[in-house]
Design a protein around this motif. Structure first.
Motif, mmCIF file in Angstrom:
data_model
loop_
_atom_site.group_PDB
_atom_site.id
_atom_site.type_symbol
_atom_site.label_atom_id
_atom_site.label_comp_id
_atom_site.label_asym_id
_atom_site.label_seq_id
_atom_site.Cartn_x
_atom_site.Cartn_y
_atom_site.Cartn_z
ATOM 1 N N LEU A 22 13.763 -5.333 -116.077
ATOM 2 C CA LEU A 22 14.319 -4.284 -115.146
ATOM 3 C C LEU A 22 14.459 -3.201 -115.111
ATOM 4 C CD1 LEU A 22 17.242 -4.786 -114.057
ATOM 5 C CD2 LEU A 22 18.602 -4.249 -116.179
ATOM 6 N N VAL A 23 13.938 -2.385 -116.702
ATOM 7 C CA VAL A 23 13.571 -1.024 -116.950
ATOM 8 C C VAL A 23 12.082 -0.992 -116.364
ATOM 9 C CG1 VAL A 23 13.306 0.352 -118.743
ATOM 10 C CG2 VAL A 23 14.979 -1.166 -119.265
ATOM 11 N N THR A 24 11.675 -2.024 -115.543
ATOM 12 C CA THR A 24 10.521 -1.530 -115.484
ATOM 13 C C THR A 24 10.299 -0.656 -113.827
ATOM 14 O OG1 THR A 24 9.311 -2.495 -116.849
ATOM 15 C CG2 THR A 24 7.636 -1.826 -114.448
ATOM 16 N N ASN A 25 11.632 -1.857 -113.248
ATOM 17 C CA ASN A 25 11.719 -2.159 -111.702
ATOM 18 C C ASN A 25 12.405 -0.617 -111.769
ATOM 19 O OD1 ASN A 25 10.247 -4.432 -111.227
ATOM 20 N ND2 ASN A 25 12.623 -5.633 -111.364
ATOM 21 N N LEU A 26 13.447 -0.536 -112.089
ATOM 22 C CA LEU A 26 14.188 1.355 -111.874
ATOM 23 C C LEU A 26 13.509 1.856 -111.975
ATOM 24 C CD1 LEU A 26 17.617 -0.340 -114.244
ATOM 25 C CD2 LEU A 26 17.303 -0.200 -111.440
ATOM 26 N N ALA A 27 12.666 1.463 -113.316
ATOM 27 C CA ALA A 27 11.790 3.203 -113.087
ATOM 28 C C ALA A 27 10.739 3.690 -112.244
ATOM 29 C CB ALA A 27 10.586 2.998 -113.746
ATOM 30 N N PHE A 28 10.319 2.559 -111.640
ATOM 31 C CA PHE A 28 9.660 1.714 -109.998
ATOM 32 C C PHE A 28 10.304 2.295 -108.587
ATOM 33 C CE2 PHE A 28 5.723 -0.716 -112.182
ATOM 34 C CZ PHE A 28 5.242 0.146 -112.434
ATOM 35 N N ILE A 29 11.581 1.810 -108.466
ATOM 36 C CA ILE A 29 12.287 1.878 -107.600
ATOM 37 C C ILE A 29 12.883 3.254 -107.551
ATOM 38 C CG2 ILE A 29 15.009 1.736 -106.630
ATOM 39 C CD1 ILE A 29 14.915 -0.872 -107.770
ATOM 40 N N SER A 30 13.035 4.207 -109.100
ATOM 41 C CA SER A 30 14.023 5.725 -108.407
ATOM 42 C C SER A 30 12.327 6.599 -108.432
ATOM 43 C CB SER A 30 14.000 5.720 -110.434
ATOM 44 O OG SER A 30 13.353 5.566 -110.963
ATOM 45 N N ALA A 32 9.627 5.278 -106.400
ATOM 46 C CA ALA A 32 9.524 5.473 -104.737
ATOM 47 C C ALA A 32 10.789 6.212 -104.176
ATOM 48 C CB ALA A 32 9.147 3.791 -105.153
ATOM 49 N N VAL A 33 11.676 5.753 -104.700
ATOM 50 C CA VAL A 33 13.058 6.869 -103.592
ATOM 51 C C VAL A 33 12.268 8.274 -103.456
ATOM 52 C CG1 VAL A 33 14.653 6.630 -103.347
ATOM 53 C CG2 VAL A 33 14.119 5.250 -103.473
ATOM 54 N N GLY A 34 12.175 8.571 -105.265
ATOM 55 C CA GLY A 34 12.389 9.880 -105.139
ATOM 56 C C GLY A 34 10.875 10.873 -104.328
ATOM 57 N N SER A 35 9.891 9.612 -104.273
ATOM 58 C CA SER A 35 8.711 10.249 -103.662
ATOM 59 C C SER A 35 8.523 10.285 -101.964
ATOM 60 C CB SER A 35 7.363 9.868 -104.695
ATOM 61 O OG SER A 35 7.418 8.680 -103.913
ATOM 62 N N PHE A 36 8.827 10.118 -102.007
ATOM 63 C CA PHE A 36 8.937 9.194 -100.031
ATOM 64 C C PHE A 36 10.160 9.371 -99.023
ATOM 65 C CE2 PHE A 36 7.957 6.070 -96.369
ATOM 66 C CZ PHE A 36 7.461 6.692 -95.992
ATOM 67 N N ARG A 37 10.178 10.202 -97.957
ATOM 68 C CA ARG A 37 11.089 10.323 -97.470
ATOM 69 C C ARG A 37 11.852 9.433 -96.591
ATOM 70 N NH1 ARG A 37 6.956 13.368 -95.716
ATOM 71 N NH2 ARG A 37 6.274 12.784 -93.205
ATOM 72 N N GLY A 38 10.249 8.197 -96.186
ATOM 73 C CA GLY A 38 11.227 7.183 -95.650
ATOM 74 C C GLY A 38 10.913 6.783 -94.139
ATOM 75 N N GLU A 39 11.402 7.768 -93.280
ATOM 76 C CA GLU A 39 10.499 7.802 -92.120
ATOM 77 C C GLU A 39 9.134 9.374 -91.713
ATOM 78 O OE1 GLU A 39 14.715 10.608 -90.539
ATOM 79 O OE2 GLU A 39 14.383 8.251 -89.854
ATOM 80 N N ASP A 40 8.539 8.907 -91.158
ATOM 81 C CA ASP A 40 7.313 9.654 -90.807
ATOM 82 C C ASP A 40 7.978 10.604 -89.654
ATOM 83 O OD1 ASP A 40 5.047 10.440 -90.944
ATOM 84 O OD2 ASP A 40 4.123 9.847 -88.839
ATOM 85 N N GLU A 41 9.214 10.320 -89.213
ATOM 86 C CA GLU A 41 9.276 11.478 -87.465
ATOM 87 C C GLU A 41 10.938 11.685 -87.696
ATOM 88 O OE1 GLU A 41 7.404 13.050 -85.052
ATOM 89 O OE2 GLU A 41 5.637 11.542 -85.816
ATOM 90 N N GLN A 42 10.925 12.688 -87.382
ATOM 91 C CA GLN A 42 12.552 13.724 -87.631
ATOM 92 C C GLN A 42 13.153 12.668 -86.757
ATOM 93 O OE1 GLN A 42 13.902 15.650 -89.430
ATOM 94 N NE2 GLN A 42 11.636 16.104 -90.704
ATOM 95 N N LYS A 43 13.143 12.235 -85.867
ATOM 96 C CA LYS A 43 14.326 11.635 -84.538
ATOM 97 C C LYS A 43 12.954 10.663 -83.855
ATOM 98 C CE LYS A 43 16.409 15.550 -83.695
ATOM 99 N NZ LYS A 43 17.399 16.885 -82.898
ATOM 100 N N PRO A 44 12.935 9.992 -84.576
ATOM 101 C CA PRO A 44 12.527 8.346 -84.653
ATOM 102 C C PRO A 44 12.811 7.723 -82.621
ATOM 103 C CG PRO A 44 12.949 7.789 -86.172
ATOM 104 C CD PRO A 44 13.141 9.014 -86.152
ATOM 105 N N TYR A 45 13.939 7.796 -83.070
ATOM 106 C CA TYR A 45 14.535 6.755 -81.641
ATOM 107 C C TYR A 45 14.358 7.762 -80.378
ATOM 108 C CZ TYR A 45 18.227 5.397 -77.811
ATOM 109 O OH TYR A 45 18.895 4.588 -77.537
ATOM 110 N N LEU A 46 14.301 9.163 -80.354
ATOM 111 C CA LEU A 46 14.569 9.942 -79.496
ATOM 112 C C LEU A 46 12.616 9.668 -78.947
ATOM 113 C CD1 LEU A 46 16.473 12.591 -79.950
ATOM 114 C CD2 LEU A 46 17.005 10.920 -78.367
ATOM 115 N N GLN A 47 11.833 9.888 -79.752
ATOM 116 C CA GLN A 47 10.449 9.601 -79.670
ATOM 117 C C GLN A 47 10.337 8.315 -79.069
ATOM 118 O OE1 GLN A 47 8.445 9.366 -83.332
ATOM 119 N NE2 GLN A 47 6.390 10.029 -82.014
ATOM 120 N N GLY A 48 11.154 7.170 -79.828
ATOM 121 C CA GLY A 48 10.630 6.184 -78.716
ATOM 122 C C GLY A 48 10.684 5.770 -77.072
#
Length: 158
Positions: A22-30, A32-48
């Motif tokens: 549990l501690v290892t998973n929580l460390a990896f999750i924090s 991952a969330v802190g180092s990757f912003r999650g989306e590559d484009e600012q407005k992916p819907y409008l780009q689509g």
């Protein structure tokens, strides 16, 4: 003399085992969330939504038969020089383009650089940029003028 393994001992071993997981998973999750912003484009819907326009521009560029060669060189000053050569189907350098774009780091948007390439000779455009770390970089260039032109390449910068 060895103590026998009891139900209490098994419970403590199981709790310790799953606690470490549990501690290892929580460390990896924090991390991952802190180092990757999650989306590559600012407005992916409008780009689509505007993708049909993008396909039309690429078709026009293919009809014109333009090609691009993109290279990067580290200068003695530490700056990185990006050279772009644009030629038409006959191999003639294309003049009069207003080329802007992005020198994009593949994993950290905070390192990206906006670029404006200046003409050096017919069909040859160049920009010099400071503060570019060694590694992989993506160059994305687009003509701001009437004629559709877009080029990109992943480069290894020394």
């Amino acid at each position: 003399m060895k103590k026998p393994l009891t139900g209490r001992g098994v419970l403590l071993l199981m709790a310790g085992f799953f606690g470490v997981i549990l501690v290892t998973n929580l460390a990896f999750i924090s991390l991952a969330v802190g180092s990757f912003r999650g989306e590559d484009e600012q407005k992916p819907y409008l780009q689509g939504v505007s993708y049909n326009q993008t396909i039309a521009r690429r078709g026009e560029q293919a009809r014109l038969g333009w090609s691009a060669q993109i290279d990067a060189t580290r200068l003695a000053s530490g700056q990185v020089r990006i050279d772009l050569v644009v030629r038409d189907r006959a191999g003639v350098g294309r003049e009069g383009l207003e080329l802007t774009g992005l020198l994009r780091h593949p994993s950290d948007k905070n390192r990206d650089h906006t670029i404006t390439l200046r003409p050096v000779s017919p069909g040859h455009y160049r920009v010099e940029i400071a503060g570019v770390a060694p590694g992989n970089w993506d160059v994305q260039v687009r003509n701001q003028g009437r004629q559709p032109f877009q080029a990109g390449r992943r480069l290894w910068v020394r």
